[in-house]
Design a protein around this motif. Structure first.
Motif, PDB file in Angstrom:
ATOM      1  N   UNK A  93       7.456  -3.520  -6.709  1.00 25.03           N
ATOM      2  CA  UNK A  93       8.342  -2.884  -7.692  1.00 25.03           C
ATOM      3  C   UNK A  93       7.694  -2.860  -9.068  1.00 25.03           C
ATOM      4  N   UNK A  94       7.080  -3.964  -9.467  1.00 24.28           N
ATOM      5  CA  UNK A  94       6.456  -4.024 -10.792  1.00 24.28           C
ATOM      6  C   UNK A  94       5.302  -3.025 -10.912  1.00 24.28           C
ATOM      7  N   UNK A  95       4.487  -2.923  -9.878  1.00 29.33           N
ATOM      8  CA  UNK A  95       3.380  -1.970  -9.910  1.00 29.33           C
ATOM      9  C   UNK A  95       3.901  -0.537  -9.883  1.00 29.33           C
ATOM     10  N   UNK A  96       4.934  -0.298  -9.080  1.00 35.84           N
ATOM     11  CA  UNK A  96       5.557   1.029  -9.010  1.00 35.84           C
ATOM     12  C   UNK A  96       6.069   1.456 -10.390  1.00 35.84           C
ATOM     13  N   UNK A  97       6.740   0.547 -11.092  1.00 34.48           N
ATOM     14  CA  UNK A  97       7.277   0.869 -12.415  1.00 34.48           C
ATOM     15  C   UNK A  97       6.163   1.144 -13.422  1.00 34.48           C
ATOM     16  N   UNK A  98       5.048   0.442 -13.301  1.00 39.75           N
ATOM     17  CA  UNK A  98       3.927   0.697 -14.197  1.00 39.75           C
ATOM     18  C   UNK A  98       3.397   2.113 -14.047  1.00 39.75           C
ATOM     19  N   UNK A  99       3.306   2.586 -12.801  1.00 40.37           N
ATOM     20  CA  UNK A  99       2.842   3.957 -12.580  1.00 40.37           C
ATOM     21  C   UNK A  99       3.935   4.971 -12.910  1.00 40.37           C
ATOM     22  N   UNK A 100       5.173   4.623 -12.615  1.00 38.64           N
ATOM     23  CA  UNK A 100       6.290   5.526 -12.897  1.00 38.64           C
ATOM     24  C   UNK A 100       6.377   5.843 -14.386  1.00 38.64           C
ATOM     25  N   UNK A 101       6.223   4.839 -15.219  1.00 37.56           N
ATOM     26  CA  UNK A 101       6.367   4.998 -16.667  1.00 37.56           C
ATOM     27  C   UNK A 101       5.024   5.152 -17.386  1.00 37.56           C
ATOM     28  N   UNK A 102       3.960   5.429 -16.627  1.00 37.52           N
ATOM     29  CA  UNK A 102       2.637   5.708 -17.191  1.00 37.52           C
ATOM     30  C   UNK A 102       2.116   4.558 -18.060  1.00 37.52           C
ATOM     31  N   UNK A 103       2.482   3.332 -17.702  1.00 40.11           N
ATOM     32  CA  UNK A 103       1.969   2.192 -18.429  1.00 40.11           C
ATOM     33  C   UNK A 103       0.510   1.931 -18.061  1.00 40.11           C
ATOM     34  N   UNK A 104       0.136   2.283 -16.842  1.00 38.34           N
ATOM     35  CA  UNK A 104      -1.260   2.212 -16.419  1.00 38.34           C
ATOM     36  C   UNK A 104      -1.587   3.508 -15.688  1.00 38.34           C
ATOM     37  N   UNK A 105      -2.856   3.845 -15.656  1.00 39.60           N
ATOM     38  CA  UNK A 105      -3.299   5.057 -14.965  1.00 39.60           C
ATOM     39  C   UNK A 105      -4.052   4.669 -13.696  1.00 39.60           C
ATOM     40  N   UNK A 106      -3.816   5.378 -12.605  1.00 38.40           N
ATOM     41  CA  UNK A 106      -4.529   5.064 -11.362  1.00 38.40           C
ATOM     42  C   UNK A 106      -5.972   5.542 -11.419  1.00 38.40           C
ATOM     43  N   UNK A 107      -6.759   5.073 -10.493  1.00 40.39           N
ATOM     44  CA  UNK A 107      -8.118   5.571 -10.366  1.00 40.39           C
ATOM     45  C   UNK A 107      -8.079   7.063 -10.030  1.00 40.39           C
ATOM     46  N   UNK A 108      -9.092   7.818 -10.424  1.00 41.47           N
ATOM     47  CA  UNK A 108      -9.093   9.271 -10.191  1.00 41.47           C
ATOM     48  C   UNK A 108      -8.853   9.662  -8.735  1.00 41.47           C
ATOM     49  N   UNK A 109      -9.324   8.855  -7.797  1.00 47.10           N
ATOM     50  CA  UNK A 109      -9.186   9.187  -6.373  1.00 47.10           C
ATOM     51  C   UNK A 109      -7.728   9.224  -5.926  1.00 47.10           C
ATOM     52  N   UNK A 110      -6.836   8.565  -6.668  1.00 48.61           N
ATOM     53  CA  UNK A 110      -5.442   8.484  -6.252  1.00 48.61           C
ATOM     54  C   UNK A 110      -4.540   9.447  -7.026  1.00 48.61           C
ATOM     55  N   UNK A 111      -5.119  10.237  -7.906  1.00 44.34           N
ATOM     56  CA  UNK A 111      -4.325  11.122  -8.761  1.00 44.34           C
ATOM     57  C   UNK A 111      -4.193  12.517  -8.162  1.00 44.34           C
ATOM     58  N   UNK A 112      -3.106  13.195  -8.535  1.00 45.77           N
ATOM     59  CA  UNK A 112      -2.936  14.617  -8.268  1.00 45.77           C
ATOM     60  C   UNK A 112      -2.521  14.963  -6.859  1.00 45.77           C
ATOM     61  N   UNK A 113      -2.204  16.238  -6.676  1.00 46.93           N
ATOM     62  CA  UNK A 113      -1.841  16.800  -5.380  1.00 46.93           C
ATOM     63  C   UNK A 113      -0.590  16.141  -4.805  1.00 46.93           C
ATOM     64  N   UNK A 114       0.367  15.824  -5.673  1.00 41.62           N
ATOM     65  CA  UNK A 114       1.675  15.349  -5.232  1.00 41.62           C
ATOM     66  C   UNK A 114       2.734  16.161  -5.966  1.00 41.62           C
ATOM     67  N   UNK A 115       3.918  16.330  -5.362  1.00 41.77           N
ATOM     68  CA  UNK A 115       4.963  17.135  -5.993  1.00 41.77           C
ATOM     69  C   UNK A 115       5.550  16.425  -7.208  1.00 41.77           C
ATOM     70  N   UNK A 116       5.869  17.194  -8.237  1.00 43.51           N
ATOM     71  CA  UNK A 116       6.513  16.651  -9.429  1.00 43.51           C
ATOM     72  C   UNK A 116       7.614  17.597  -9.871  1.00 43.51           C
ATOM     73  N   UNK A 117       8.751  17.034 -10.208  1.00 42.39           N
ATOM     74  CA  UNK A 117       9.891  17.782 -10.731  1.00 42.39           C
ATOM     75  C   UNK A 117      10.519  16.890 -11.803  1.00 42.39           C
ATOM     76  N   UNK A 118      10.045  16.993 -13.032  1.00 41.33           N
ATOM     77  CA  UNK A 118      10.458  16.049 -14.087  1.00 41.33           C
ATOM     78  C   UNK A 118      11.968  15.901 -14.244  1.00 41.33           C
ATOM     79  N   UNK A 119      12.726  16.989 -14.134  1.00 36.67           N
ATOM     80  CA  UNK A 119      14.178  16.896 -14.303  1.00 36.67           C
ATOM     81  C   UNK A 119      14.790  16.009 -13.235  1.00 36.67           C
ATOM     82  N   UNK A 120      14.435  16.249 -11.992  1.00 37.20           N
ATOM     83  CA  UNK A 120      14.986  15.439 -10.896  1.00 37.20           C
ATOM     84  C   UNK A 120      14.481  14.007 -10.984  1.00 37.20           C
TER      85      UNK A 120
END
Length: 242
Positions: A93-120
């Motif tokens: 949960x703690x790691x999930x929240x860090x990525x959810x709120x952009x407190x840390x950035x993942x390595x480039x290999x794990x970024x992108x190509x996922x759906x995003x809908x900011x409002x939802x």
């Protein structure tokens, strides 16, 4: 009877959203779909997971890390580095929240190509939505529960999404049998896999992470795969060729 139907409907609809949309689509891109259907299943995810809505971006990052670092110290949720499942859930949960709120950035290999809908995403992560869904579950039980023990099911509704993930990551890397040597502790957990719609074929999945069918042997059955085949036949999704 109404309560049990409601519980099972919530369990399997939430689970389907997690394995179909979060896992097989957001994390692995096992199939393609048009923008309309992506938004449709995004809304299904929001409604079915309710108070335990999981953000597709943060989920995908953690899951890709899990595959890259399976059962090592860098694995975000390996059961072999925690005393119990609750400790693993809190750390995840703690790691999930860090990525959810952009407190840390993942390595480039794990970024992108996922759906995003900011409002939802904002709605699903808001206390208004989480508390509102929780009050709906409580109200439904108050109206339809016929025995006191039924209220013991309520906490599961509140934490449905994270609970499914915890069962899969804990049991799928500790209990069962292995078809493949993956250099990790991944296991297949029959006969309980049916209750997790294919997610407990962890050993098979870690061997073939992009295969839409998590079952590999004649006696194994992945309940989500036939649903995907029907959706492919209906041209709602297009399953990738492996």
């Amino acid at each position: 009877m109404i309560i049990l139907i409601f519980f099972l409907a919530h369990w399997f609809l939430s689970l389907f959203s997690q394995t179909f949309f979060l896992h097989r689509y957001s994390s692995h891109k096992m199939f393609k779909m048009e923008p309309f259907w992506e938004k449709f299943f995004y809304l299904v995810l929001l409604i079915s997971q309710g108070s335990s809505f999981l953000n597709p971006r943060a989920y995908a990052i953690l899951h890709r890390m899990h595959h890259a670092y399976s059962d090592t110290e860098k694995d975000p949720h390996s059961p072999h580095f925690f005393k119990d499942v609750f400790g693993m859930m809190i750390a995840t949960k703690n790691m999930y929240l860090n990525y959810l709120h952009y407190k840390i950035e993942p390595e480039p290999a794990f970024r992108g190509n996922y759906p995003e809908w900011p409002l939802v995403d904002r709605i699903g992560d808001s206390w208004f939505w989480r508390i509102g869904c929780g009050l709906f579950y409580i109200g439904f039980y108050v109206v339809y529960a016929t025995h006191w023990w039924m209220f013991l099911l309520l906490p599961i509704h509140f934490l449905m999404g994270p609970l499914h993930g915890a069962i899969v990551n804990w049991c799928g890397h500790k209990y069962g049998y292995s078809n493949h040597d993956n250099d990790d502790h991944s296991k297949n957990s029959l006969p309980w896999d049916f209750l997790l719609m294919g997610e407990l074929f962890q050993n098979n999945h870690h061997k073939k992470p992009n295969s839409p069918n998590f079952a590999t042997r004649w006696f194994e059955f992945d309940p989500t795969y036939p649903v995907m085949k029907v959706l492919h036949w209906m041209r709602i999704i297009r399953i990738r060729k492996i």
